[in-house]
Design an enzyme around this catalytic site. Structure first.
Site, mmCIF file in Angstrom:
data_model
loop_
_atom_site.group_PDB
_atom_site.id
_atom_site.type_symbol
_atom_site.label_atom_id
_atom_site.label_comp_id
_atom_site.label_asym_id
_atom_site.label_seq_id
_atom_site.Cartn_x
_atom_site.Cartn_y
_atom_site.Cartn_z
ATOM 1 N N ARG A 38 35.074 29.066 36.815
ATOM 2 C CA ARG A 38 37.221 28.517 37.100
ATOM 3 C C ARG A 38 37.512 27.678 37.936
ATOM 4 O O ARG A 38 37.165 28.173 39.688
ATOM 5 C CB ARG A 38 37.387 29.478 36.777
ATOM 6 N N ARG A 79 58.477 32.865 42.783
ATOM 7 C CA ARG A 79 58.522 33.220 43.721
ATOM 8 C C ARG A 79 59.066 33.750 45.130
ATOM 9 O O ARG A 79 59.765 32.474 44.234
ATOM 10 C CB ARG A 79 56.935 32.902 45.070
ATOM 11 N N LYS A 225 46.933 30.399 28.356
ATOM 12 C CA LYS A 225 46.799 31.328 29.350
ATOM 13 C C LYS A 225 48.463 31.811 28.448
ATOM 14 O O LYS A 225 49.018 31.535 28.514
ATOM 15 C CB LYS A 225 46.879 31.510 30.315
ATOM 16 N N THR A 286 41.196 39.348 34.273
ATOM 17 C CA THR A 286 42.099 39.721 35.402
ATOM 18 C C THR A 286 41.278 40.918 35.817
ATOM 19 O O THR A 286 42.020 42.486 35.000
ATOM 20 C CB THR A 286 43.591 39.897 34.744
#
Length: 479
Positions: A38, A79, A225, A286
């Site tokens: 990845r 963020r 995802k 994850t």
């Protein structure tokens, strides 16, 4: 494209990063058994990704391995901005403001800037905002223009550029950012095997990414995802996203923050189940072995996490920081491979869904795959299934069933072979013989024997089509 076939059904995805920058590190990683690498487009420059992809292809070819390459788009990661001192300590009960008008580097313990100006439009008083992957939480008190006034619920150290999630989901940021669109151009030039789209909200997001990739000249499969609460909590929307995708990833980081840890276990199982039923490969990802960023052995909890994903029927398990930044990337892969193989050999390793209760068969190759599955269950002396295939469609369907033995796919299509590197239980071998050749079956057996995957006298099932056609033949042969 001839490969040394590992006796492991579950595939391993490894994220590349500083720890795998050298050719030697990549060689050890691939030799340890990685099936897909990845490349995280959130970090690094295009030139770095292009060079890594070239190295991976070169090393995989030298080792006789089919290793797929996944490019992972950053997506609309929301963020906070930066603090004057780099970090602050938020105290529970105190007030704290998120202010999109604040300069990007003047944050204090009272307020900090934002990278997403519309966050105030997505919130209302009483909502809970989660910072730094849920480690800190804020309750929204009031909204004044682009300022969100909050009270700290869970305090702690908050440093620069940490992510923000809305508990329960619902943020309106578009799935594909300008950066993502530029990275799609890079992905097309790299001839990736899979392109991961982050924070997918609906079918249209997947279709947009596919269209942009095609316009850029790319042919990668689209991997969605799943990390938004509004997708997981709506079964119809989840099904539409999966059907629009070529594969999915259970992205447990942001998803766990949005829906909560208590809901994550069931959501993972439901998504793996639905993906298999809809004939799509699925990656579970994850923090699977995150302690191995620093340590040489996984925790018992990590062992059980990987094994549980294998028992769920996931096609692949993924490593992130463990291989991108860890002290021994190849050692983590070897440990994950041992755990996966151990789980596969357990008597409880029965997939939750099967071809018999999947959606209706609509192609002859699917019917052949189901017939092969039935035969393997009732003919106990069979050792393997050999599938002659160009596109890998039959192999994909076989990998959705409860075949307890390896599936060897013989193909001349290198791109298809790399894509099949993600399919559970599927191993590809180079085979440049036309299916209409009178000795094609003998040559197929010889190819698998030469790879060391069978012994003389082993019984196998072989599926193939007629010249240029779909799979329509199923035979039992002796090697």
């Amino acid at each position: 494209m001839s490969c040394v076939v590992p006796l492991r059904q579950t595939k391993i995805v490894a994220t590349l990063g500083p720890a795998t920058n050298s050719r030697e590190a990549l060689e050890r990683l691939i030799a340890a058994g990685v099936d897909m690498v990845r490349m995280n487009f959130s970090h690094g420059e295009p030139e770095e990704h292009i060079e890594r992809a070239r190295l991976v292809r070169d090393i995989a070819a030298s080792q006789g391995r089919n290793v797929a390459i996944l490019g992972d788009l950053q997506g609309p990661k929301i963020r906070i901005a930066r603090f004057e001192q780099g970090e602050v300590n938020l105290v529970a009960g105190k007030e704290f403001t998120l202010d999109a008008d604040l300069a990007s580097d003047v944050g204090t313990v009272q307020a900090v800037g934002l990278t997403y100006g519309d966050l105030a439009c997505d919130c209302k008083p009483g909502d809970t905002l989660l910072l730094d992957d849920g480690r800190l939480s804020l309750s929204v008190l009031s909204i004044e223009g682009v300022r969100i006034h909050c009270r700290v619920l869970t305090g702690g150290i908050l440093s620069n550029n940490k992510g923000i999630n809305l508990l329960g989901g619902g943020l309106s940021a578009p799935t594909l950012t300008d950066k993502d669109k530029a990275d799609i151009q890079v992905a097309a030039s790299m001839d990736l095997d899979y392109l991961a789209v982050s924070f997918v909200r609906c079918r249209e997001d997947v279709e947009q990414a596919r269209r942009l990739l095609k316009e850029a000249g790319g042919q990668a499969a689209i991997l969605s995802k799943i990390e938004r609460a509004e997708v997981v909590e709506n079964p119809l929307r989840l099904q539409e996203v999966i059907e629009a995708s070529d594969a999915i990833m259970v992205a447990r980081g942001d998803l766990g923050v949005e829906i909560g840890d208590a809901e994550l276990v069931g959501a993972q199982k439901d998504m793996v189940n639905m993906a298999r039923r809809l004939k799509r490969p699925v990656i579970t990802a994850t923090q699977m072995m995150e302690s191995m960023v620093e340590n040489s052995l996984p925790t018992r909890a990590e062992v059980f996490d990987v094994a549980n994903a294998v028992l769920d029927g996931t096609d692949a398990v993924m490593l992130s920081a463990e291989t991108a930044m860890g002290h021994c990337p190849h050692g983590v892969v070897e440990a994950m491979a041992r755990i996966a193989k151990g789980a596969e050999h357990e008597s409880c390793a029965i997939l939750p869904r099967d071809a018999e209760d999947a959606i209706p068969l609509d192609q002859s190759d699917e019917a052949i795959a189901v017939a092969a599955m039935y035969a393997t269950r009732h003919c106990t002396d069979l050792k393997a299934v050999i599938c002659l295939s160009k596109s890998g469609r039959t192999a994909l369907w076989m990998s959705r069933t409860n075949l307890s033995m390896p599936i060897f796919v013989l193909t001349r299509d290198q791109q298809a072979a790399r894509r099949m590197a993600l399919y559970k239980g599927v191993h590809c071998l180079a085979f440049d013989v036309d299916s209409s050749s009178p000795d094609v079956e003998t040559k197929a057996l010889d190819a698998v024997l030469a790879a060391g995957a069978l012994n003389p006298g082993d019984k196998v099932l072989l599926t193939r089509g007629r010249s240029g056609g779909k799979t329509c033949i199923l035979k039992m042969l002796t090697a």
